[in-house]
Design a protein around this motif. Sequence first.
Motif, short mmCIF file in Angstrom:
data_model
loop_
_atom_site.label_atom_id
_atom_site.label_comp_id
_atom_site.label_asym_id
_atom_site.label_seq_id
_atom_site.Cartn_x
_atom_site.Cartn_y
_atom_site.Cartn_z
N ILE A 181 0.85 -1.19 0.00
CA ILE A 181 0.00 0.00 0.00
C ILE A 181 0.89 1.25 0.00
O ILE A 181 1.86 1.33 0.76
CB ILE A 181 -0.93 0.00 1.22
N ALA A 182 0.56 2.20 -0.85
CA ALA A 182 1.37 3.41 -0.96
C ALA A 182 1.22 4.28 0.28
O ALA A 182 0.19 4.27 0.96
CB ALA A 182 0.95 4.20 -2.20
N ASP A 183 2.26 5.07 0.56
CA ASP A 183 2.24 5.96 1.72
C ASP A 183 1.14 7.02 1.61
O ASP A 183 0.73 7.60 2.62
CB ASP A 183 3.60 6.64 1.88
N SER A 184 0.68 7.27 0.39
CA SER A 184 -0.35 8.30 0.18
C SER A 184 -1.75 7.84 0.58
O SER A 184 -2.68 8.65 0.59
CB SER A 184 -0.36 8.73 -1.29
N PHE A 185 -1.91 6.56 0.91
CA PHE A 185 -3.24 6.07 1.30
C PHE A 185 -3.72 6.79 2.56
O PHE A 185 -3.02 6.87 3.56
CB PHE A 185 -3.20 4.57 1.55
N SER A 186 -4.96 7.28 2.49
CA SER A 186 -5.53 8.01 3.62
C SER A 186 -6.85 7.38 4.03
O SER A 186 -7.85 7.47 3.30
CB SER A 186 -5.76 9.48 3.24
N THR A 187 -6.86 6.75 5.18
CA THR A 187 -8.10 6.20 5.71
C THR A 187 -9.13 7.29 5.91
O THR A 187 -10.32 7.11 5.62
CB THR A 187 -7.84 5.49 7.05
N VAL A 217 -18.06 -1.91 10.75
CA VAL A 217 -17.43 -3.15 10.28
C VAL A 217 -16.19 -2.87 9.44
O VAL A 217 -15.16 -3.52 9.59
CB VAL A 217 -18.45 -4.00 9.48
N ILE A 218 -16.27 -1.89 8.55
CA ILE A 218 -15.17 -1.70 7.60
C ILE A 218 -14.12 -0.69 8.05
O ILE A 218 -12.99 -0.73 7.57
CB ILE A 218 -15.71 -1.30 6.21
N ALA A 219 -14.48 0.21 8.96
CA ALA A 219 -13.51 1.22 9.39
C ALA A 219 -12.31 0.63 10.12
O ALA A 219 -11.17 1.06 9.88
CB ALA A 219 -14.20 2.29 10.24
N PRO A 220 -12.49 -0.34 11.03
CA PRO A 220 -11.31 -0.88 11.73
C PRO A 220 -10.25 -1.48 10.80
O PRO A 220 -9.06 -1.16 10.96
CB PRO A 220 -11.92 -1.92 12.68
N PRO A 221 -10.61 -2.32 9.81
CA PRO A 221 -9.57 -2.80 8.90
C PRO A 221 -8.90 -1.67 8.11
O PRO A 221 -7.68 -1.68 7.92
CB PRO A 221 -10.32 -3.76 7.96
N GLY A 277 -3.67 0.23 9.70
CA GLY A 277 -2.29 0.50 9.35
C GLY A 277 -1.61 -0.59 8.54
O GLY A 277 -0.38 -0.72 8.57
N HIS A 278 -2.39 -1.38 7.83
CA HIS A 278 -1.81 -2.44 7.01
C HIS A 278 -0.86 -1.85 5.97
O HIS A 278 -1.18 -0.83 5.35
CB HIS A 278 -2.92 -3.23 6.30
N ARG A 279 0.25 -2.51 5.74
CA ARG A 279 1.20 -2.05 4.73
C ARG A 279 1.10 -2.84 3.44
O ARG A 279 1.56 -2.40 2.40
CB ARG A 279 2.64 -2.15 5.26
N TRP A 280 0.49 -4.02 3.50
CA TRP A 280 0.36 -4.88 2.33
C TRP A 280 -1.10 -4.98 1.93
O TRP A 280 -1.98 -5.14 2.77
CB TRP A 280 0.94 -6.27 2.61
N LEU A 281 -1.36 -4.90 0.63
CA LEU A 281 -2.74 -4.91 0.13
C LEU A 281 -3.47 -6.18 0.51
O LEU A 281 -4.64 -6.13 0.90
CB LEU A 281 -2.74 -4.73 -1.39
#
Length: 244
Positions: A70-76, A99-103, A107-111
């Motif tokens: 996952i790119a550093d530019s990803f913004s939850t 349900v979907i906000a916690p995943p 802070g996952h780094r891999w897709l």
Amino acid sequence: MIYIEQPPMLPWLGFCEALIGCSTVALYDTVQYTERGWQNRNRIKTADGLAWVTVPVTRRHGQLLRETRIADSFSTTSVLKTLRLAYARTPYLEETLQVIAPPLSAGHRWLVDLNVDLVTQLSAALGARTTLRLTSEMPLAGTADKTERLVQICAHTGEQQLWAGSGTRQYLGTSVLARSDITVIWNEFATRHPQYAQAWPRQDFQPGLSVVDAACAVGWAGLAVMLRAAFTAYRSTALPGEPR
């Protein structure tokens, strides 16, 4: 019965039906990452029509899905803001985000890690009892033949019925599967996609969107009932695919 699919990001209802109806869902993470596919994005409905929700990734030629970072530019924050704006008027927005906000915020780094976390939480929210398996954790022999790889996955999981999307008809060798005592059930989900009270009703109903769309409209329990009923009705009439 097994369903085999690359782990998707916020998947469509066809994938969610498989979570409910199949005893095993194999997440095929040992394939190449596909740019502009469904592995890192999906569609939602907004006031201005359809829009993509995308997880940016870093890419290099030939990388596998499980090697995609996952790119550093990803913004939850940005993703959740987009979903809140799109579905602010729906009755189950907050329930869906729980349900979907916690995943998304983990802070996952891999897709693959993000997608597996999302799929796991979706499965729980839908009350599914399927077993999720990663192909990267299976001792599969190397082969260039797509159908032979599916045979190996079925053998490793002990499944003898394959719940197959109609999009695989062009390459799936049902005769090869039959020789290994594996039968194919074509799910044909796109032709029987359920309808519901979708957001922005002045626009036409749009099938094939992320599960977020339906969950915001009917809630997780309502969606589970809808998908289970559709699966049961179709499964009672669907015939195994003929070998070719």
